[in-house]
Design a protein around this motif. Structure first.
Motif, PDB file in Angstrom:
ATOM      1  N   PHE A   5     -17.978  46.779  15.782  1.00 52.45           N
ATOM      2  CA  PHE A   5     -17.625  47.784  14.776  1.00 52.45           C
ATOM      3  C   PHE A   5     -18.314  47.423  13.467  1.00 52.45           C
ATOM      4  N   LEU A   6     -18.949  48.421  12.894  1.00 54.30           N
ATOM      5  CA  LEU A   6     -19.722  48.172  11.676  1.00 54.30           C
ATOM      6  C   LEU A   6     -18.990  48.720  10.461  1.00 54.30           C
ATOM      7  N   TYR A   7     -18.899  47.912   9.414  1.00 60.24           N
ATOM      8  CA  TYR A   7     -18.291  48.356   8.158  1.00 60.24           C
ATOM      9  C   TYR A   7     -19.341  48.237   7.062  1.00 60.24           C
ATOM     10  N   GLY A   8     -19.652  49.355   6.410  1.00 60.98           N
ATOM     11  CA  GLY A   8     -20.630  49.340   5.324  1.00 60.98           C
ATOM     12  C   GLY A   8     -22.009  48.954   5.828  1.00 60.98           C
ATOM     13  N   ASP A   9     -22.703  48.171   5.026  1.00 60.84           N
ATOM     14  CA  ASP A   9     -24.084  47.804   5.328  1.00 60.84           C
ATOM     15  C   ASP A   9     -24.202  46.277   5.227  1.00 60.84           C
ATOM     16  N   PRO A  10     -23.732  45.572   6.271  1.00 58.07           N
ATOM     17  CA  PRO A  10     -23.669  44.107   6.150  1.00 58.07           C
ATOM     18  C   PRO A  10     -25.021  43.414   6.050  1.00 58.07           C
ATOM     19  N   ILE A  11     -25.043  42.315   5.332  1.00 59.42           N
ATOM     20  CA  ILE A  11     -26.236  41.467   5.263  1.00 59.42           C
ATOM     21  C   ILE A  11     -26.320  40.739   6.604  1.00 59.42           C
ATOM     22  N   PRO A  12     -27.474  40.834   7.294  1.00 62.37           N
ATOM     23  CA  PRO A  12     -27.549  40.209   8.621  1.00 62.37           C
ATOM     24  C   PRO A  12     -27.282  38.701   8.564  1.00 62.37           C
ATOM     25  N   THR A  13     -26.517  38.213   9.509  1.00 59.80           N
ATOM     26  CA  THR A  13     -26.248  36.768   9.568  1.00 59.80           C
ATOM     27  C   THR A  13     -26.998  36.134  10.733  1.00 59.80           C
ATOM     28  N   GLU A  14     -27.378  36.955  11.698  1.00 62.31           N
ATOM     29  CA  GLU A  14     -27.988  36.481  12.947  1.00 62.31           C
ATOM     30  C   GLU A  14     -27.090  35.501  13.677  1.00 62.31           C
ATOM     31  N   ALA A  15     -25.797  35.679  13.533  1.00 61.75           N
ATOM     32  CA  ALA A  15     -24.858  34.866  14.310  1.00 61.75           C
ATOM     33  C   ALA A  15     -24.848  35.340  15.754  1.00 61.75           C
ATOM     34  N   VAL A  16     -24.903  36.653  15.937  1.00 57.76           N
ATOM     35  CA  VAL A  16     -24.867  37.229  17.291  1.00 57.76           C
ATOM     36  C   VAL A  16     -26.288  37.591  17.700  1.00 57.76           C
ATOM     37  N   LEU A  17     -26.701  37.148  18.893  1.00 62.96           N
ATOM     38  CA  LEU A  17     -28.040  37.464  19.367  1.00 62.96           C
ATOM     39  C   LEU A  17     -28.049  38.711  20.237  1.00 62.96           C
ATOM     40  N   GLY A  88     -17.009  24.147   6.989  1.00 60.43           N
ATOM     41  CA  GLY A  88     -17.631  25.177   7.819  1.00 60.43           C
ATOM     42  C   GLY A  88     -16.784  26.435   7.856  1.00 60.43           C
ATOM     43  N   SER A  89     -17.419  27.574   8.136  1.00 60.44           N
ATOM     44  CA  SER A  89     -16.678  28.836   8.294  1.00 60.44           C
ATOM     45  C   SER A  89     -17.003  29.412   9.647  1.00 60.44           C
ATOM     46  N   HIS A  90     -16.005  29.441  10.501  1.00 59.78           N
ATOM     47  CA  HIS A  90     -16.218  29.874  11.881  1.00 59.78           C
ATOM     48  C   HIS A  90     -15.182  30.949  12.185  1.00 59.78           C
ATOM     49  N   ASN A  91     -15.564  32.195  11.897  1.00 54.02           N
ATOM     50  CA  ASN A  91     -14.593  33.300  11.842  1.00 54.02           C
ATOM     51  C   ASN A  91     -14.209  33.891  13.189  1.00 54.02           C
ATOM     52  N   PHE A  92     -14.034  33.048  14.159  1.00 53.53           N
ATOM     53  CA  PHE A  92     -13.708  33.551  15.504  1.00 53.53           C
ATOM     54  C   PHE A  92     -12.319  33.062  15.904  1.00 53.53           C
ATOM     55  N   ILE A  93     -11.455  34.006  16.278  1.00 55.81           N
ATOM     56  CA  ILE A  93     -10.120  33.621  16.772  1.00 55.81           C
ATOM     57  C   ILE A  93      -9.832  34.337  18.093  1.00 55.81           C
ATOM     58  N   VAL A 103     -11.398  38.041  18.198  1.00 57.19           N
ATOM     59  CA  VAL A 103     -11.927  38.747  17.026  1.00 57.19           C
ATOM     60  C   VAL A 103     -12.969  37.841  16.365  1.00 57.19           C
ATOM     61  N   PHE A 104     -14.136  38.393  16.116  1.00 57.06           N
ATOM     62  CA  PHE A 104     -15.133  37.662  15.325  1.00 57.06           C
ATOM     63  C   PHE A 104     -15.472  38.523  14.116  1.00 57.06           C
ATOM     64  N   VAL A 105     -15.245  37.976  12.935  1.00 53.61           N
ATOM     65  CA  VAL A 105     -15.581  38.691  11.710  1.00 53.61           C
ATOM     66  C   VAL A 105     -16.900  38.116  11.229  1.00 53.61           C
ATOM     67  N   ASP A 106     -17.953  38.871  11.404  1.00 54.29           N
ATOM     68  CA  ASP A 106     -19.277  38.371  11.047  1.00 54.29           C
ATOM     69  C   ASP A 106     -19.576  38.770   9.603  1.00 54.29           C
ATOM     70  N   CYS A 107     -19.457  37.794   8.721  1.00 58.38           N
ATOM     71  CA  CYS A 107     -19.527  38.080   7.291  1.00 58.38           C
ATOM     72  C   CYS A 107     -19.812  36.769   6.557  1.00 58.38           C
ATOM     73  N   GLY A 108     -20.852  36.785   5.720  1.00 60.78           N
ATOM     74  CA  GLY A 108     -21.225  35.559   5.019  1.00 60.78           C
ATOM     75  C   GLY A 108     -20.363  35.249   3.806  1.00 60.78           C
ATOM     76  N   ALA A 109     -19.516  36.202   3.432  1.00 58.28           N
ATOM     77  CA  ALA A 109     -18.635  35.991   2.274  1.00 58.28           C
ATOM     78  C   ALA A 109     -17.272  35.468   2.750  1.00 58.28           C
ATOM     79  N   GLN A 110     -16.382  35.241   1.818  1.00 57.96           N
ATOM     80  CA  GLN A 110     -15.066  34.707   2.180  1.00 57.96           C
ATOM     81  C   GLN A 110     -14.272  35.684   3.059  1.00 57.96           C
ATOM     82  N   VAL A 111     -13.592  35.132   4.044  1.00 55.53           N
ATOM     83  CA  VAL A 111     -12.698  35.922   4.894  1.00 55.53           C
ATOM     84  C   VAL A 111     -11.383  35.159   4.979  1.00 55.53           C
ATOM     85  N   THR A 112     -10.272  35.862   4.818  1.00 57.62           N
ATOM     86  CA  THR A 112      -8.963  35.196   4.887  1.00 57.62           C
ATOM     87  C   THR A 112      -8.270  35.539   6.199  1.00 57.62           C
TER      88      THR A 112
END
Ligand code: GLC
Length: 637
Positions: A5-17, A88-93, A103-112
């Protein structure tokens, strides 16, 4: 099944190939709400029996429930329970219960991630920006979901086999002679050793890619001398580049615009070990390539391993921060009698490091666009490590270089491993190390480990022995300690036999460990698993956090309490308990499923072999190069 699911225009992280289509269907499992500042939150009910796995490098248990975590890479050496962020920030639960989903939140900024903290029966995830990608993964159970996630993020970095040898570090062995002495002590005491680390003092004035001529003369010859003794030297590389006229890395970076900027386009400056530095803009591919090529000077000197540090990036101070504090001091009313003001005074002066305000004043050039660092903070260490790894592919195509980093984000697992930063010589940090390993593996980080014995504070003999008795199972097995603390090499506590007993066992286990580790990397699997993953119907096993499955054949149950002579161990099936002393089997017995009390002295290590499995052992050796893997014996169950 994985939905994107895409929200806005995210800056690519290349976490997912994996290239997945964007899903327009309704978001499963989570309810989307728009809250303060128009930010999205995603919430879901947690039922009593739900366990929440994941988050990689984060405090507390394997089950993350009951706490709140903030993904924001932080240089903080006190990893106490109430902390919300580590390096480290590893946004996968993964929520695991009647229904399970990831859930994986792919985002280079802070996530709570509020995982039942504000309300025990509620999960609430809040990215701090409006642009990000959300992945929802459905599967049979937590393990299946994790394997699917690992598949889309690509294969984990595979470290060379020598990096499974024991490694000795300290901040700092500040001269070639000091390193020689460390090696001589290990060899004299016949304690195996494969690497010695060079912390910041090997450099000239803390300048990356320089070597002090005075303390490490003829560095290339010295590296060769060490290799003759089967010792790899592993130098540190820091993110910040010293500002110094004539220093080529500084000059080139400045001339080509490769450093991060302030909003007005001037180079951003912060103080780290070398004093004032600029930070290479690793998010700019050109700057990344430039910095990566700099490792060549050390590769050419015979170096084949590195650790990337201070790459959150850590900032001790900025000129702006200092002048704000000084202004505050000048205006401070020292006659006042308000203790609140005095506390504020302390935090104004003591809070100069890693200020959010400073991060917000730094900018990257991403595809020609100025992007505020806060938006991509968690990617910085990842892209520094990527810079090195991409250069290694070009500069050293036939040889795997050891590489690991302090700061990280998912995606970096393809380029290197991690160490878990500045821990302390505390028993609680040994337990944290145990619990963190499977979580790190879930997020793709397999070559990892903690500073064994603890980085800060003074280590004791018993703590180091128990920590090593766990560390023999972690891919990165490195003893590291801070400047000013007591020496904690394995010969620093008087008798060395107990240390030899444990480290010899590590070397005997390497054929098993390295096989299981490479298999886990190649098959997107875990090296360390919670018991629940292989014994899903066993309700007791489901909640055990201080025993781990290690590869396909073993279970381990480390002793992590001071003065303990043993511990209770739960066997989810009949297993063979093998007690090792002096790296030989001193006791071996098949035990039935259920609870047992296992004793182990400080120089002993218990290992549990699962039903129908066997453990291969090679003869001990003092370095990986000297291991003979052709004459394995198998202990069977
Ligand atoms: C940081 C690193 C630590 C290193 C020290 C000096 O604190 O985390 O491992 O020893 O810097 O370079």
């Amino acid at each position: 099944m994985i939905q994107k699911f895409l929200y806005g225009d995210p800056i690519p992280t290349e976490a997912v190939l994996a290239e997945l289509p964007v899903c327009t269907a309704e978001l499963p499992h989570l309810t989307q709400i728009i809250g303060k500042d128009d930010l999205f939150s995603f919430t879901s009910a947690l039922s009593e029996e739900d366990i929440v796995y994941g988050l990689g490098e984060a405090p507390r248990g394997i089950n993350k429930r009951g706490h709140i975590y903030e993904s924001f890479n932080s240089d903080d050496p006190y990893h106490t329970e109430e902390k919300r962020s580590l390096y480290g920030s590893h946004n996968f639960i993964v929520v695991s219960g009647q229904t399970s989903y990831g859930v994986f939140v792919d985002c280079g900024a802070q996530v709570t991630f509020d995982i039942g903290y504000s309300s025990y029966d509620r999960l609430c995830i809040t990215p701090s920006v409006k642009d990000f990608t959300l992945y929802i993964i459905d599967g049979k159970n937590a393990y299946d979901i994790i394997r699917q996630f690992r598949t889309i993020i690509g294969q984990s970095y595979i470290a060379p086999m020598w990096a499974f040898g024991f490694q000795q570090s300290r901040w700092s062995y500040a001269s070639a002679d000091e390193v020689r002495k460390v090696v001589a002590e290990y060899r004299k005491n016949h304690i195996p050793l494969d690497a010695v680390y060079l912390d910041i003092d090997y450099m000239e004035a803390y300048k990356d890619f320089t070597v002090s001529e005075e303390r490490f003369p003829a560095f290339k010859d010295f590296a060769a001398e060490m290799r003759e003794q089967d010792i790899h030297l592993v130098p540190i590389i820091d993110a910040g580049v010293k500002i110094e006229e004539g220093y080529s890395v500084y000059e080139e970076g400045k001339k080509n615009g490769y450093f991060c900027k302030r909003q007005d386009g001037t180079d951003f400056t912060a103080g780290v070990w070398p004093g004032r530095t600029h930070f290479p803009d690793f998010l700019n591919p050109e700057a990344r390539r430039w910095f990566g090529q700099k490792y060549k000077v050390l590769l050419d000197a015979g170096i084949d391993g590195f650790w990337n540090d201070m790459n959150e990036p850590a900032m001790f101070y900025t000129d702006e921060g200092i002048s704000e504090a000084v202004d505050y001091l000048k205006k401070f009313d020292f006659e006042c009698n308000d203790s609140g003001k005095f506390f504020e005074l302390g935090s104004r002066v003591g809070g100069l490091a890693n200020r959010r305000k400073d991060y917000a004043a730094m900018y990257h050039n991403i595809g020609g666009r100025m992007v505020c660092h806060e938006q991509v903070h968690n990617l910085y260490g990842y892209y520094m490590t990527r810079a090195a790894a991409e250069a290694f592919q070009e500069l050293s195509p036939d040889k795997t270089i050891l590489m690991f980093s302090r700061s990280s984000y998912i995606g970096m697992h393809r380029y290197g491993g991690i160490w878990t930063g500045d821990n302390q010589s505390w028993w609680s940090h040994l337990l944290l190390n145990i619990k963190m390993m499977p979580s790190l593996n879930m997020c793709g980080f397999l070559y990892c480990g903690a500073d064994l014995g603890g980085f800060g504070a003074n280590c004791t003999r018993d703590l180091l022995l128990r920590w090593l008795a766990f560390g023999i199972f972690t891919p990165l097995m490195r003893n590291h300690s801070a400047w000013g603390t007591r020496q904690q090499e394995c010969y620093a506590f008087g008798d060395t036999q107990a240390f030899k007993s444990i480290i010899d066992l590590r070397y005997r286990l390497i054929p098993y460990l390295y096989r299981e580790y490479t298999n886990a990397c190649k098959n997107n699997d875990l090296l360390f698993k919670p018991l629940a993953f292989d014994y899903p119907d066993d309700t007791t096993a489901r909640h055990i956090e201080d025993q781990l499955l290690l590869g396909s054949s073993l279970m381990i149950a480390p002793i992590y309490e001071q003065n303990a002579v043993g511990r209770t161990v739960y066997l989810p099936e009949s297993m063979r308990c093998v007690l090792f002393k002096n790296a030989e089997v001193s006791h071996s017995e098949v035990l039935p499923k259920g609870w047992h009390y296992i004793t182990a002295a400080l120089d002993e290590v218990p290992v549990f072999i699962r039903s129908g499995c066997s453990l291969p052992l090679c003869p001990p050796a003092e370095s990986v190069a000297r291991l003979s893997t052709s004459s394995l014996i198998e202990i069977e169950n």
